[in-house]
Design a protein around this motif. Structure first.
Motif, PDB file in Angstrom:
ATOM      1  N   GLU A  21      -3.741   4.509 -12.649  1.00  0.00           N
ATOM      2  CA  GLU A  21      -4.686   4.747 -11.554  1.00  0.00           C
ATOM      3  C   GLU A  21      -4.395   3.742 -10.441  1.00  0.00           C
ATOM      4  OE1 GLU A  21      -9.446   4.131 -10.668  1.00  0.00           O
ATOM      5  OE2 GLU A  21      -8.761   4.380 -12.732  1.00  0.00           O
ATOM      6  N   VAL A  22      -4.077   4.229  -9.243  1.00  0.00           N
ATOM      7  CA  VAL A  22      -3.622   3.363  -8.156  1.00  0.00           C
ATOM      8  C   VAL A  22      -4.599   3.391  -6.987  1.00  0.00           C
ATOM      9  CG1 VAL A  22      -1.768   2.863  -6.522  1.00  0.00           C
ATOM     10  CG2 VAL A  22      -1.207   3.741  -8.798  1.00  0.00           C
ATOM     11  N   LEU A  23      -5.009   2.216  -6.563  1.00  0.00           N
ATOM     12  CA  LEU A  23      -5.767   2.058  -5.325  1.00  0.00           C
ATOM     13  C   LEU A  23      -4.761   1.722  -4.230  1.00  0.00           C
ATOM     14  CD1 LEU A  23      -8.431   1.804  -3.739  1.00  0.00           C
ATOM     15  CD2 LEU A  23      -8.504  -0.601  -4.459  1.00  0.00           C
ATOM     16  N   ARG A  24      -4.602   2.624  -3.284  1.00  0.00           N
ATOM     17  CA  ARG A  24      -3.647   2.426  -2.188  1.00  0.00           C
ATOM     18  C   ARG A  24      -4.379   1.797  -1.003  1.00  0.00           C
ATOM     19  NH1 ARG A  24       0.942   6.664  -2.329  1.00  0.00           N
ATOM     20  NH2 ARG A  24       0.785   7.542  -4.433  1.00  0.00           N
ATOM     21  N   LEU A  25      -3.886   0.650  -0.553  1.00  0.00           N
ATOM     22  CA  LEU A  25      -4.527  -0.084   0.533  1.00  0.00           C
ATOM     23  C   LEU A  25      -3.518  -0.386   1.635  1.00  0.00           C
ATOM     24  CD1 LEU A  25      -6.511  -2.541  -1.738  1.00  0.00           C
ATOM     25  CD2 LEU A  25      -7.527  -0.735  -0.322  1.00  0.00           C
ATOM     26  N   SER A  26      -3.903  -0.107   2.859  1.00  0.00           N
ATOM     27  CA  SER A  26      -3.025  -0.397   4.000  1.00  0.00           C
ATOM     28  C   SER A  26      -3.894  -0.502   5.259  1.00  0.00           C
ATOM     29  CB  SER A  26      -1.956   0.691   4.155  1.00  0.00           C
ATOM     30  OG  SER A  26      -2.552   1.969   4.286  1.00  0.00           O
ATOM     31  N   ARG A  27      -3.256  -0.878   6.360  1.00  0.00           N
ATOM     32  CA  ARG A  27      -4.008  -0.993   7.617  1.00  0.00           C
ATOM     33  C   ARG A  27      -4.520   0.381   8.058  1.00  0.00           C
ATOM     34  NH1 ARG A  27       0.067  -3.983  11.594  1.00  0.00           N
ATOM     35  NH2 ARG A  27       1.372  -2.334  10.744  1.00  0.00           N
ATOM     36  N   PRO A  28      -5.681   0.436   8.716  1.00  0.00           N
ATOM     37  CA  PRO A  28      -6.556  -0.688   9.093  1.00  0.00           C
ATOM     38  C   PRO A  28      -7.546  -1.096   8.004  1.00  0.00           C
ATOM     39  CG  PRO A  28      -7.430   1.327  10.008  1.00  0.00           C
ATOM     40  CD  PRO A  28      -6.152   1.716   9.297  1.00  0.00           C
ATOM     41  N   GLU A  29      -7.605  -0.328   6.913  1.00  0.00           N
ATOM     42  CA  GLU A  29      -8.569  -0.641   5.851  1.00  0.00           C
ATOM     43  C   GLU A  29      -8.362  -2.049   5.315  1.00  0.00           C
ATOM     44  OE1 GLU A  29     -10.112   1.301   1.654  1.00  0.00           O
ATOM     45  OE2 GLU A  29      -8.068   1.638   2.297  1.00  0.00           O
ATOM     46  N   LEU A  30      -7.108  -2.410   5.069  1.00  0.00           N
ATOM     47  CA  LEU A  30      -6.776  -3.777   4.658  1.00  0.00           C
ATOM     48  C   LEU A  30      -5.643  -4.269   5.542  1.00  0.00           C
ATOM     49  CD1 LEU A  30      -6.389  -5.243   1.086  1.00  0.00           C
ATOM     50  CD2 LEU A  30      -4.890  -5.905   2.962  1.00  0.00           C
ATOM     51  N   ASP A  31      -5.944  -5.267   6.336  1.00  0.00           N
ATOM     52  CA  ASP A  31      -4.968  -5.897   7.223  1.00  0.00           C
ATOM     53  C   ASP A  31      -4.805  -7.337   6.734  1.00  0.00           C
ATOM     54  OD1 ASP A  31      -3.658  -7.269   9.313  1.00  0.00           O
ATOM     55  OD2 ASP A  31      -4.571  -6.018  10.857  1.00  0.00           O
ATOM     56  N   VAL A  32      -3.595  -7.712   6.331  1.00  0.00           N
ATOM     57  CA  VAL A  32      -3.413  -9.046   5.743  1.00  0.00           C
ATOM     58  C   VAL A  32      -3.657 -10.174   6.740  1.00  0.00           C
ATOM     59  CG1 VAL A  32      -1.831  -8.260   3.937  1.00  0.00           C
ATOM     60  CG2 VAL A  32      -0.895  -9.037   6.137  1.00  0.00           C
ATOM     61  N   THR A  33      -3.753  -9.855   8.041  1.00  0.00           N
ATOM     62  CA  THR A  33      -4.071 -10.886   9.028  1.00  0.00           C
ATOM     63  C   THR A  33      -5.575 -10.967   9.290  1.00  0.00           C
ATOM     64  OG1 THR A  33      -3.817  -9.427  10.959  1.00  0.00           O
ATOM     65  CG2 THR A  33      -1.835 -10.541  10.152  1.00  0.00           C
ATOM     66  N   GLU A  34      -6.368 -10.148   8.598  1.00  0.00           N
ATOM     67  CA  GLU A  34      -7.825 -10.146   8.760  1.00  0.00           C
ATOM     68  C   GLU A  34      -8.464 -10.331   7.384  1.00  0.00           C
ATOM     69  OE1 GLU A  34      -9.428 -10.078  11.560  1.00  0.00           O
ATOM     70  OE2 GLU A  34      -7.759  -9.606  12.932  1.00  0.00           O
ATOM     71  N   GLU A  35      -8.859 -11.567   7.079  1.00  0.00           N
ATOM     72  CA  GLU A  35      -9.340 -11.863   5.734  1.00  0.00           C
ATOM     73  C   GLU A  35     -10.553 -11.032   5.350  1.00  0.00           C
ATOM     74  OE1 GLU A  35     -10.594 -15.585   2.810  1.00  0.00           O
ATOM     75  OE2 GLU A  35     -10.076 -15.990   4.905  1.00  0.00           O
ATOM     76  N   ALA A  36     -11.402 -10.689   6.299  1.00  0.00           N
ATOM     77  CA  ALA A  36     -12.592  -9.915   5.979  1.00  0.00           C
ATOM     78  C   ALA A  36     -12.232  -8.558   5.382  1.00  0.00           C
ATOM     79  CB  ALA A  36     -13.457  -9.727   7.230  1.00  0.00           C
ATOM     80  N   THR A  37     -11.144  -7.957   5.847  1.00  0.00           N
ATOM     81  CA  THR A  37     -10.733  -6.656   5.303  1.00  0.00           C
ATOM     82  C   THR A  37     -10.187  -6.805   3.890  1.00  0.00           C
ATOM     83  OG1 THR A  37      -8.441  -6.695   6.153  1.00  0.00           O
ATOM     84  CG2 THR A  37     -10.165  -5.893   7.649  1.00  0.00           C
ATOM     85  N   ILE A  38      -9.558  -7.937   3.609  1.00  0.00           N
ATOM     86  CA  ILE A  38      -9.056  -8.199   2.255  1.00  0.00           C
ATOM     87  C   ILE A  38     -10.228  -8.361   1.295  1.00  0.00           C
ATOM     88  CG2 ILE A  38      -7.698  -9.765   0.817  1.00  0.00           C
ATOM     89  CD1 ILE A  38      -6.147 -10.555   3.388  1.00  0.00           C
ATOM     90  N   ALA A  39     -11.198  -9.152   1.716  1.00  0.00           N
ATOM     91  CA  ALA A  39     -12.372  -9.390   0.868  1.00  0.00           C
ATOM     92  C   ALA A  39     -13.121  -8.093   0.601  1.00  0.00           C
ATOM     93  CB  ALA A  39     -13.289 -10.409   1.535  1.00  0.00           C
ATOM     94  N   ALA A  40     -13.269  -7.261   1.619  1.00  0.00           N
ATOM     95  CA  ALA A  40     -13.985  -5.997   1.458  1.00  0.00           C
ATOM     96  C   ALA A  40     -13.257  -5.075   0.488  1.00  0.00           C
ATOM     97  CB  ALA A  40     -14.159  -5.317   2.817  1.00  0.00           C
ATOM     98  N   ALA A  41     -11.931  -5.013   0.591  1.00  0.00           N
ATOM     99  CA  ALA A  41     -11.153  -4.161  -0.315  1.00  0.00           C
ATOM    100  C   ALA A  41     -11.269  -4.636  -1.754  1.00  0.00           C
ATOM    101  CB  ALA A  41      -9.692  -4.139   0.127  1.00  0.00           C
ATOM    102  N   ALA A  42     -11.301  -5.939  -1.945  1.00  0.00           N
ATOM    103  CA  ALA A  42     -11.382  -6.486  -3.303  1.00  0.00           C
ATOM    104  C   ALA A  42     -12.692  -6.116  -3.985  1.00  0.00           C
ATOM    105  CB  ALA A  42     -11.220  -8.002  -3.269  1.00  0.00           C
ATOM    106  N   THR A  43     -13.758  -5.934  -3.211  1.00  0.00           N
ATOM    107  CA  THR A  43     -15.054  -5.622  -3.815  1.00  0.00           C
ATOM    108  C   THR A  43     -15.081  -4.238  -4.452  1.00  0.00           C
ATOM    109  OG1 THR A  43     -15.960  -4.696  -1.750  1.00  0.00           O
ATOM    110  CG2 THR A  43     -16.251  -7.072  -2.131  1.00  0.00           C
ATOM    111  N   ARG A  44     -14.159  -3.365  -4.074  1.00  0.00           N
ATOM    112  CA  ARG A  44     -14.151  -2.011  -4.650  1.00  0.00           C
ATOM    113  C   ARG A  44     -12.898  -1.728  -5.467  1.00  0.00           C
ATOM    114  NH1 ARG A  44     -11.497   2.033  -2.140  1.00  0.00           N
ATOM    115  NH2 ARG A  44     -10.419   1.638  -0.168  1.00  0.00           N
TER     116      ARG A  44
END
Length: 219
Positions: free
Chosen positions: A27-50
């Motif tokens: 089961e793969v969670l695919r993450l990429s911009r803009p949902e997760l942008d490695v230069t925006e820590e808030a998007t990383i934190a939000a993705a980790a919560t789900r």
């Protein structure tokens, strides 16, 4: 591995890795911009919560050229903003992904946190010079991986934190710099090779850097 997260899943290697894992039944969670942008820590934190508790996390992001900027051929081409951009995407970004994703990974049993690095980040293997920002940022990434691996052993003694060199792969990242006659992998083959390397690693390999053929890349 039954659950994985692939960061940079819209890129050539990232998409191929996600596809290959799904073909294996993961089961793969695919993450990429803009949902997760490695230069925006808030998007990383939000993705980790789900993300649940993935046994495998792969960071397949990176920059080598962007707009008018590319690898420096000489000292006179150094540019502060471009150097900072290299570090932000190639080193700091993956470290921030680790900050938010390692704590949610299993605390017992095998887990793998892997990042795509590059052989040119090896200090011991640097014989040609040039490519200052890319080399230095990937060298920084390799050091971060080593340091993260030491700390992560206190969380899960069977966990792996590793860097991977995929070789030269036919993606947008490598397109302007491919050399004729040099081995070139298609993304699907590169993905399978990297997953095979991960499958063969032991907990004692944590903190190290491995190439697509399983050989360790010197620090």
């Amino acid at each position: 591995m039954t659950r994985a997260a692939v960061i940079g899943a819209s890129g050539g290697i990232g998409k191929a890795l996600a596809d290959a894992l799904e073909e294996e039944g993961t089961e793969v969670l695919r993450l990429s911009r803009p949902e997760l942008d490695v230069t925006e820590e808030a998007t990383i934190a939000a993705a980790a919560t789900r993300a649940g508790s993935p046994e495998l996390v792969i960071v397949a992001t990176g920059v080598l050229h962007e707009g008018e900027y590319g690898p420096e051929k000489s000292l006179r081409e150094l540019d502060a903003a471009w150097l900072a951009r290299n570090y932000a995407i190639n080193a700091i970004g993956p470290a921030l992904v680790a900050k938010h994703f390692l704590p949610i990974m299993p605390r017992t049993g095998r887990s793998v946190f892997a990042v795509l690095s590059a052989r040119v980040g090896s200090i011991g293997d640097n014989r040609l010079g040039g490519w200052y920002g890319y080399r230095a940022s990937k060298a920084a990434l390799n050091q971060l991986i080593r340091t993260l691996a030491i700390e992560d052993k206190r969380r899960n003694d069977r966990g792996l934190v590793v860097a991977l060199h995929p070789g030269t792969v036919a993606t947008r990242l490598s397109a302007p710099f491919r050399q004729s006659g040099r081995d070139l992998f298609q993304p699907d083959r590169a993905a399978v090779q990297l997953l095979d390397v991960l499958d063969g690693l032991k907990p004692t390999d944590s903190g190290r850097h491995f190439a697509w053929d399983g050989a360790e890349v010197p620090a």
